[in-house]
Design a protein around this motif. Structure first.
Motif, PDB file in Angstrom:
ATOM      1  N   HIS A 125       0.805  -1.225   0.000  1.00 45.70           N
ATOM      2  CA  HIS A 125       0.000   0.000   0.000  1.00 45.70           C
ATOM      3  C   HIS A 125       0.839   1.276   0.000  1.00 45.70           C
ATOM      4  CE1 HIS A 125      -3.863  -2.003   0.332  1.00 45.70           C
ATOM      5  NE2 HIS A 125      -3.290  -2.860   1.146  1.00 45.70           N
ATOM      6  N   ARG A 126       2.095   1.201   0.444  1.00 46.18           N
ATOM      7  CA  ARG A 126       2.928   2.396   0.475  1.00 46.18           C
ATOM      8  C   ARG A 126       3.981   2.437  -0.626  1.00 46.18           C
ATOM      9  NH1 ARG A 126       4.177   3.580   6.917  1.00 46.18           N
ATOM     10  NH2 ARG A 126       1.989   3.518   7.638  1.00 46.18           N
ATOM     11  N   GLU A 127       4.204   1.276  -1.266  1.00 45.76           N
ATOM     12  CA  GLU A 127       5.215   1.241  -2.322  1.00 45.76           C
ATOM     13  C   GLU A 127       4.652   0.765  -3.656  1.00 45.76           C
ATOM     14  OE1 GLU A 127       9.331   0.061  -1.128  1.00 45.76           O
ATOM     15  OE2 GLU A 127       8.296  -0.727   0.649  1.00 45.76           O
ATOM     16  N   LEU A 128       4.132  -0.465  -3.703  1.00 42.41           N
ATOM     17  CA  LEU A 128       3.728  -1.029  -4.986  1.00 42.41           C
ATOM     18  C   LEU A 128       2.608  -0.232  -5.645  1.00 42.41           C
ATOM     19  CD1 LEU A 128       3.782  -4.900  -4.366  1.00 42.41           C
ATOM     20  CD2 LEU A 128       5.652  -3.359  -4.946  1.00 42.41           C
ATOM     21  N   ILE A 129       1.522  -0.007  -4.923  1.00 38.55           N
ATOM     22  CA  ILE A 129       0.383   0.704  -5.507  1.00 38.55           C
ATOM     23  C   ILE A 129       0.744   2.138  -5.883  1.00 38.55           C
ATOM     24  CG2 ILE A 129      -1.929   1.609  -5.018  1.00 38.55           C
ATOM     25  CD1 ILE A 129      -2.489  -1.009  -3.522  1.00 38.55           C
ATOM     26  N   PRO A 130       1.402   2.934  -5.004  1.00 36.75           N
ATOM     27  CA  PRO A 130       1.789   4.290  -5.413  1.00 36.75           C
ATOM     28  C   PRO A 130       2.720   4.309  -6.622  1.00 36.75           C
ATOM     29  CG  PRO A 130       1.869   4.096  -3.025  1.00 36.75           C
ATOM     30  CD  PRO A 130       1.646   2.713  -3.562  1.00 36.75           C
ATOM     31  N   MET A 131       3.654   3.355  -6.717  1.00 34.02           N
ATOM     32  CA  MET A 131       4.548   3.297  -7.876  1.00 34.02           C
ATOM     33  C   MET A 131       3.772   3.073  -9.163  1.00 34.02           C
ATOM     34  SD  MET A 131       7.727   0.970  -6.674  1.00 34.02           S
ATOM     35  CE  MET A 131       8.515   1.288  -5.102  1.00 34.02           C
ATOM     36  N   MET A 132       2.836   2.158  -9.124  1.00 33.49           N
ATOM     37  CA  MET A 132       2.055   1.860 -10.317  1.00 33.49           C
ATOM     38  C   MET A 132       1.196   3.052 -10.718  1.00 33.49           C
ATOM     39  SD  MET A 132       1.045  -2.122  -9.525  1.00 33.49           S
ATOM     40  CE  MET A 132       0.174  -2.390 -11.064  1.00 33.49           C
ATOM     41  N   GLU A 133       0.656   3.728  -9.733  1.00 33.22           N
ATOM     42  CA  GLU A 133      -0.167   4.908 -10.037  1.00 33.22           C
ATOM     43  C   GLU A 133       0.681   6.038 -10.605  1.00 33.22           C
ATOM     44  OE1 GLU A 133      -2.107   5.484  -6.289  1.00 33.22           O
ATOM     45  OE2 GLU A 133      -3.809   4.181  -6.837  1.00 33.22           O
ATOM     46  N   ARG A 134       1.911   6.191 -10.102  1.00 36.10           N
ATOM     47  CA  ARG A 134       2.806   7.224 -10.651  1.00 36.10           C
ATOM     48  C   ARG A 134       3.149   6.946 -12.107  1.00 36.10           C
ATOM     49  NH1 ARG A 134       5.358   7.157  -5.516  1.00 36.10           N
ATOM     50  NH2 ARG A 134       6.980   5.750  -6.275  1.00 36.10           N
ATOM     51  N   LEU A 135       3.221   5.673 -12.450  1.00 38.48           N
ATOM     52  CA  LEU A 135       3.535   5.283 -13.821  1.00 38.48           C
ATOM     53  C   LEU A 135       2.302   5.285 -14.726  1.00 38.48           C
ATOM     54  CD1 LEU A 135       6.018   2.379 -13.016  1.00 38.48           C
ATOM     55  CD2 LEU A 135       6.597   4.488 -14.238  1.00 38.48           C
ATOM     56  N   LYS A 136       1.181   5.738 -14.167  1.00 34.86           N
ATOM     57  CA  LYS A 136      -0.072   5.878 -14.919  1.00 34.86           C
ATOM     58  C   LYS A 136      -0.733   4.540 -15.251  1.00 34.86           C
ATOM     59  CE  LYS A 136       0.679  10.293 -14.923  1.00 34.86           C
ATOM     60  NZ  LYS A 136      -0.001  11.150 -13.915  1.00 34.86           N
ATOM     61  N   PHE A 137      -0.430   3.498 -14.460  1.00 38.74           N
ATOM     62  CA  PHE A 137      -1.238   2.291 -14.582  1.00 38.74           C
ATOM     63  C   PHE A 137      -2.653   2.632 -14.120  1.00 38.74           C
ATOM     64  CE2 PHE A 137       2.894   0.095 -14.379  1.00 38.74           C
ATOM     65  CZ  PHE A 137       2.701  -0.912 -15.314  1.00 38.74           C
ATOM     66  N   SER A 138      -3.644   2.061 -14.771  1.00 41.19           N
ATOM     67  CA  SER A 138      -5.029   2.262 -14.364  1.00 41.19           C
ATOM     68  C   SER A 138      -5.570   0.981 -13.725  1.00 41.19           C
ATOM     69  CB  SER A 138      -5.886   2.644 -15.572  1.00 41.19           C
ATOM     70  OG  SER A 138      -5.907   1.593 -16.526  1.00 41.19           O
ATOM     71  N   GLU A 139      -6.737   1.107 -13.112  1.00 37.09           N
ATOM     72  CA  GLU A 139      -7.408  -0.043 -12.494  1.00 37.09           C
ATOM     73  C   GLU A 139      -6.495  -0.776 -11.517  1.00 37.09           C
ATOM     74  OE1 GLU A 139      -9.511  -2.544 -15.332  1.00 37.09           O
ATOM     75  OE2 GLU A 139      -9.531  -0.882 -16.770  1.00 37.09           O
ATOM     76  N   VAL A 140      -5.641  -0.024 -10.803  1.00 35.34           N
ATOM     77  CA  VAL A 140      -4.723  -0.640  -9.837  1.00 35.34           C
ATOM     78  C   VAL A 140      -5.543  -1.132  -8.644  1.00 35.34           C
ATOM     79  CG1 VAL A 140      -2.724  -0.293  -8.357  1.00 35.34           C
ATOM     80  CG2 VAL A 140      -2.839   0.857 -10.581  1.00 35.34           C
ATOM     81  N   ARG A 141      -5.345  -2.387  -8.292  1.00 36.85           N
ATOM     82  CA  ARG A 141      -6.161  -2.984  -7.239  1.00 36.85           C
ATOM     83  C   ARG A 141      -5.443  -4.173  -6.619  1.00 36.85           C
ATOM     84  NH1 ARG A 141      -7.055  -4.424 -12.191  1.00 36.85           N
ATOM     85  NH2 ARG A 141      -7.823  -6.495 -12.789  1.00 36.85           N
ATOM     86  N   VAL A 142      -5.938  -4.595  -5.463  1.00 35.31           N
ATOM     87  CA  VAL A 142      -5.423  -5.786  -4.787  1.00 35.31           C
ATOM     88  C   VAL A 142      -6.491  -6.866  -4.861  1.00 35.31           C
ATOM     89  CG1 VAL A 142      -4.569  -6.771  -2.632  1.00 35.31           C
ATOM     90  CG2 VAL A 142      -4.006  -4.404  -3.225  1.00 35.31           C
ATOM     91  N   LEU A 143      -6.106  -8.027  -5.381  1.00 37.71           N
ATOM     92  CA  LEU A 143      -7.012  -9.163  -5.496  1.00 37.71           C
ATOM     93  C   LEU A 143      -6.714 -10.172  -4.397  1.00 37.71           C
ATOM     94  CD1 LEU A 143      -6.683  -9.775  -9.353  1.00 37.71           C
ATOM     95  CD2 LEU A 143      -8.370  -8.354  -8.185  1.00 37.71           C
ATOM     96  N   GLY A 144      -7.748 -10.700  -3.791  1.00 38.99           N
ATOM     97  CA  GLY A 144      -7.576 -11.754  -2.797  1.00 38.99           C
ATOM     98  C   GLY A 144      -7.542 -13.113  -3.467  1.00 38.99           C
ATOM     99  N   GLY A 145      -6.549 -13.915  -3.129  1.00 39.25           N
ATOM    100  CA  GLY A 145      -6.382 -15.217  -3.762  1.00 39.25           C
ATOM    101  C   GLY A 145      -6.553 -16.367  -2.793  1.00 39.25           C
ATOM    102  N   PRO A 146      -6.100 -17.540  -3.180  1.00 39.66           N
ATOM    103  CA  PRO A 146      -6.288 -18.735  -2.358  1.00 39.66           C
ATOM    104  C   PRO A 146      -5.363 -18.775  -1.143  1.00 39.66           C
ATOM    105  CG  PRO A 146      -4.958 -19.256  -4.271  1.00 39.66           C
ATOM    106  CD  PRO A 146      -5.410 -17.841  -4.448  1.00 39.66           C
ATOM    107  N   VAL A 147      -5.770 -19.548  -0.158  1.00 43.01           N
ATOM    108  CA  VAL A 147      -4.889 -19.870   0.964  1.00 43.01           C
ATOM    109  C   VAL A 147      -4.137 -21.140   0.590  1.00 43.01           C
ATOM    110  CG1 VAL A 147      -4.752 -20.522   3.387  1.00 43.01           C
ATOM    111  CG2 VAL A 147      -6.410 -18.790   2.650  1.00 43.01           C
TER     112      VAL A 147
END
Length: 207
Positions: free
Chosen positions: A172-194
């Motif tokens: 939330h403090r590195e990956l998502i902000p980096m992607m948004e700075r690079l103008k990626f759209s629809e940036v989101r976190v998906l929940g996957g399997p255990v």
């Protein structure tokens, strides 16, 4: 340092860049351990016909084999730092390599030895922990993606119901902000399997 501690330190070091026979053993072990989240990641890439796909940290080539075996006419490039794992990936995907449906590349995500705007889908499974320069890595991923291409970075953020604060913070403090700075759209976190008690998530976006 006693022998047992030294042994576990050697094993831990192999996960970042596996080498030799031990590295190949680790590569096969990772395939077994990570199969649920690997198949989940491939499913959520939502691949269409004739896509050019890049896996960063392809390991022993299990995911490459799954994608190249689809009836979609995909071409898959697998990149890894480990010569040992690329050898295993080549053995696992001999037929697809001969048919030029798979390409294997030795290299680092921080300096992708690949040309611009050629991949419509890029993914990585459990390798982001080892990227030394996250900002540079995402710049390189963005560079090699086609406009409208999708990226999916799969990792674990907890185990047995306990959240890992450091990984959550990285997301939330590195990956998502980096992607948004690079103008990626629809940036989101998906929940996957255990998987084996580990909670899988993925950070995804569109160029």
């Amino acid at each position: 340092m006693n022998l047992k501690t030294r042994f576990y330190n050697i094993i831990d070091s192999q996960y970042g860049r596996p080498t030799g026979l031990l590295g190949r053993f680790i590569g096969e072990k990772m395939i077994r351990q990570h199969q649920p989240e690997t198949l989940w990641t491939i499913e959520n890439l939502n691949l269409q016909e004739n896509e050019r796909v890049l896996e960063i940290g392809c390991g022993a080539g299990f995911a490459l084999k799954q994608i190249s075996s689809m009836n979609g006419g995909h071409h898959v490039t697998g990149l890894d730092l480990s010569k040992s794992l690329l050898h295993s990936a080549a053995m696992r995907n001999r037929k697809a390599l001969k048919q030029k449906r798979i390409e294997l590349v030795l290299g680092s995500v921080e300096e992708l030895p690949l040309s611009e705007e050629q991949f419509s889908a890029v993914y990585s499974i459990h390798s982001v922990y080892f990227w030394e320069n996250l900002s540079r890595s995402f710049e390189e991923i963005h560079r090699v993606m086609t406009p409208g291409g999708r990226v999916m970075i799969t990792l674990c953020d907890g185990k047995d119901g306990e959240e890992w604060a450091s990984v959550k913070q990285m997301i939330h403090r590195e990956l998502i902000p980096m992607m948004e700075r690079l103008k990626f759209s629809e940036v989101r976190v998906l929940g996957g399997p255990v998987s084996r008690g580990y909670q899988t998530v993925a950070v995804a976006g569109v160029k």
